[in-house]
Scaffold this active site. Structure first.
Site, short mmCIF file in Angstrom:
data_model
loop_
_atom_site.label_atom_id
_atom_site.label_comp_id
_atom_site.label_asym_id
_atom_site.label_seq_id
_atom_site.Cartn_x
_atom_site.Cartn_y
_atom_site.Cartn_z
CB CYS A 2 6.16 -4.23 4.77
SG CYS A 2 4.89 -3.92 6.01
NE ARG A 50 3.51 -1.67 10.80
CZ ARG A 50 2.83 -1.46 11.91
NH1 ARG A 50 3.40 -0.81 12.92
NH2 ARG A 50 1.59 -1.90 12.06
CB ILE A 53 -2.29 -1.31 6.59
CG1 ILE A 53 -1.36 -0.92 5.42
CG2 ILE A 53 -3.72 -1.45 6.11
CD1 ILE A 53 -1.72 0.37 4.73
N GLY A 74 2.50 -7.90 3.32
CA GLY A 74 1.17 -8.26 2.85
C GLY A 74 0.09 -8.00 3.86
CG ASP A 98 -1.73 -8.82 9.25
OD1 ASP A 98 -0.86 -8.08 9.77
OD2 ASP A 98 -1.96 -8.81 8.03
CB ILE A 289 -5.82 7.48 -14.96
CG1 ILE A 289 -5.04 7.81 -13.69
CG2 ILE A 289 -4.97 7.80 -16.17
CD1 ILE A 289 -4.53 9.23 -13.62
CB SER A 361 -7.30 -2.75 -8.22
OG SER A 361 -6.90 -4.10 -8.20
N GLY A 362 -9.89 -3.70 -9.50
CA GLY A 362 -10.68 -4.76 -10.12
C GLY A 362 -9.84 -5.81 -10.82
#
Length: 628
Positions: A2, A50, A53, A74, A98, A289, A361-362
């Protein structure tokens, strides 16, 4: 995921205009397209945008429970465990998300709640009984939080700078020290801001504003320590590391919306996809990509991983025409940001958002487990520095370095001038230059005499020097990693991922930055992080059953955008136009003749100034947007 904003009066509890809060959160609609909320009371106002999720229909914000109110950005990955623990203590929950855990958790544990949270977050919690507002940010700085003290004594805060700029009392004046920092590193670090007076709450910090008291300095509630060493065999620690990576991935796969992953074909993103595939009953959705320039393209490696784990894979090519995204990046980053890989990161986020709402992601493994090549050079150079007295190094290496010809085109090991000059310096100073873009000498030529005087001795490199000097660390590798985790990671890497993902209303999660994994990695013996020049050694060993050898041990390519070629092609006119830029000229900061020389030398091929030109271009575009 958010966007949040708000206002608090620490002095007299003046009324807060709800319309002002609405104007602030309206600028954050990209962070939260699924709904908004505003709440005001005496001396306080909270706003929220908001992106749904978890608990898609419930958990509206700002959320209240008795005297406590919260607006939060978060995800708390262990919220179910905390919820059960709080319920056992008598807490009664009205939602299944949460957010409510923060309210009941603060009531139960106060600031001790933060130590129990596993997640990425920035939140503002108001306690009406205590007359206090708590601002808190996650351990590693995944989620941003800006704040400023305004002329009427109030504190305004927001996820992004643009929301603060919507407040009419914020005076837009540039901070020249932030320009110095930006030119050094290519981003404005978390302890600085391009707009004078605006601050960013540091990662792992909280600030408690109390009515009737002066605005305090933020206090640190978490830090990573490299001071201790784990014991055990390599096999034992390899197993523990893999378990922690699994936990990080699994905990971040909880969502009530479609979920996928970024896949570059490098070790880190491939590891995340492998561990996701191990857990998921469905094909993992992956996005890649690539570039038209073959030397920068990793699509074939990503495709190999996609085939290995039978992912639902999609790829897209970024070409020279994509420089049209510059203004989009300027709009979403607010401050100038010169990590050109943001172009490709934005593109992969946009590609992912077509199919998912959450992407793993890494990011973070290079900092936590010593994956950058620069660590190898820093450790080797520090070994040499330890063998010779400082005076000998300064006179011998310094003299040789000054007269040795430059070879910017060569790989780092062959750039003798760079190495000799680095050996003449202390380790912190040399490393600060190694992670930088535009060195102090070039900045000195770029700045006018008036600008140099106005800086008052402020040097961007001193930030790294101090972080490495004071690091809870044992050796050179520890100190370099610690400084990167505290400065580079939140200032560059996590800012890039947050702004580009939120620009397209995508939630990005970083499982390899689970704080338990990062803390464990910091205790690994240095030789298990960097072994015979091989970075992330133990991580790669642990992944051998999952990933092919040519993925694990091929040379690191990185997510690099070919800007040097662009400034000799589609962006050549942009580079030449910098010397006549009205904004850059009117600031009085720069010697415009030097700007013209940089552009000409680059265009002719006499030198590679691509990164500095990109910095100046992004500064010019951002400066015009911020200051007119």
């Amino acid at each position: 995921m958010c966007g949040i904003a708000g206002i608090f009066h620490p002095g007299t509890p003046k009324p807060v205009d709800p319309g002002r809060i609405r104007a602030m959160i309206a600028t954050l609609s990209h962070r939260g397209p699924d709904g908004d909320g505003v709440w005001t009371a005496a001396g306080v106002g909270l706003g929220h945008r908001r992106l749904s999720i978890i608990d898609l229909e419930g958990s509206p914000q700002p959320m209240h429970d008795g005297a406590l109110s919260v607006t939060y950005n978060g995800e708390i990955y262990n919220f179910a465990e905390l919820r059960a623990e709080l319920a056992a203590r008598g807490a009664r929950f009205r939602t299944v998300g949460d957010t409510e855990v923060l309210l009941h958790g603060w009531r139960a544990w106060g600031a001790g709640l933060l130590d129990r949270l596993n997640g990425m977050f920035a939140f503002a919690l108001h306690d009406a009984e205590a007359g206090a507002l708590v601002l808190a940010r996650d351990r590693l700085g995944v989620k941003p939080l800006h704040y400023v003290e305004l002329a009427d004594g109030s504190i305004a805060f927001a996820s992004e700078l643009k929301a603060l700029l919507a407040h009419p009392l914020l005076r837009r004046a540039p901070d020249l020290t932030a320009v110095e920092d930006y030119l050094a590193y290519g981003y404005v670090p978390d302890d600085a801001c391009m707009v004078a007076g605006v601050r960013k709450l540091p990662a792992g910090h909280l600030m408690v504003l109390r009515r009737g008291y002066a605005v305090p300095r933020p206090t640190q509630w978490w830090d990573v320590s490299f001071a201790n060493r784990a014991t055990g065999s390599a096999r034992q620690m390899q197993g523990e590391l893999l378990d922690r990576m699994r936990d990080g991935v699994r905990s971040r796969m909880v969502a009530d919306v479609p979920l996928g992953a970024f896949l570059s074909g490098g070790v880190d993103s491939s590891a995340v996809v492998a561990l996701m595939a191990e857990t998921s009953a469905r094909a993992v959705k992956t996005c890649t990509i690539g570039f038209e320039e073959a030397g920068h393209d990793e699509r074939s490696h990503a495709a190999a991983i996609a085939r290995r784990f039978a992912t639902d894979h999609h790829a897209q090519v970024v070409g020279a025409d994509d420089v049209a995204l510059i203004d989009t990046l300027v709009q979403h980053f607010d401050e100038p940001f010169a990590d050109a890989s943001a172009l490709a990161t934005y593109q992969v986020c946009a590609l992912a958002r077509q199919r998912v709402t959450v992407a793993l992601s890494g990011d973070g493994a290079d900092e936590a487990l010593a994956g950058y090549r620069r660590y190898k050079f820093q450790v080797a150079e520090e070994r040499v520095r330890g063998l010779l007295p400082t005076m000998w190094r300064q006179r011998g290496f310094g003299t040789l370095g000054r007269y040795f010809p430059k070879a910017d085109w060569a790989p780092r090991p062959l750039r003798a001038k760079t190495t000799l000059l680095a050996l003449a310096m202390d380790g912190g100073e040399a490393y600060a230059r190694a992670v930088g873009i535009t060195p102090p000498e070039r900045r000195a030529r770029l700045f006018t005499a008036e600008a140099r005087r106005a800086l008052g001795g402020h040097r961007a490199e001193d930030r790294y020097v101090a972080a490495m000097r004071d690091a809870p660390a044992r050796d050179a590798l520890d100190r370099a990693q610690y400084a990167d985790i505290k400065i580079w990671l939140p200032g560059d890497i996590l800012t890039k991922v947050d702004r580009t993902s939120m620009a397209v209303s995508l939630e990005a999660r970083e499982p390899l930055l689970d704080h338990r994994l990062v803390s464990f990695a910091a205790t690994l013996p240095a030789a298990m992080r960097l072994h015979r020049g091989q970075g992330k050694w133990l991580m790669k060993r642990s992944l051998e059953p999952y990933l092919p050898h040519d993925i694990l041990y091929r040379p690191k390519m990185g997510f690099v955008t070919p800007i040097a070629a662009w400034f000799r092609g589609p962006l050549r006119a942009e580079a030449e136009g910098l010397a006549t830029s009205r904004f850059l000229t009117e600031t009085g900061w720069f010697e415009m003749g030097e700007v013209r020389r940089l552009a000409a030398d680059h265009a002719s091929g006499r030198a590679d100034h691509g990164r500095t030109l990109w910095q100046l271009l992004m500064l010019e575009r951002s400066g015009r947007r911020l200051f007119g």
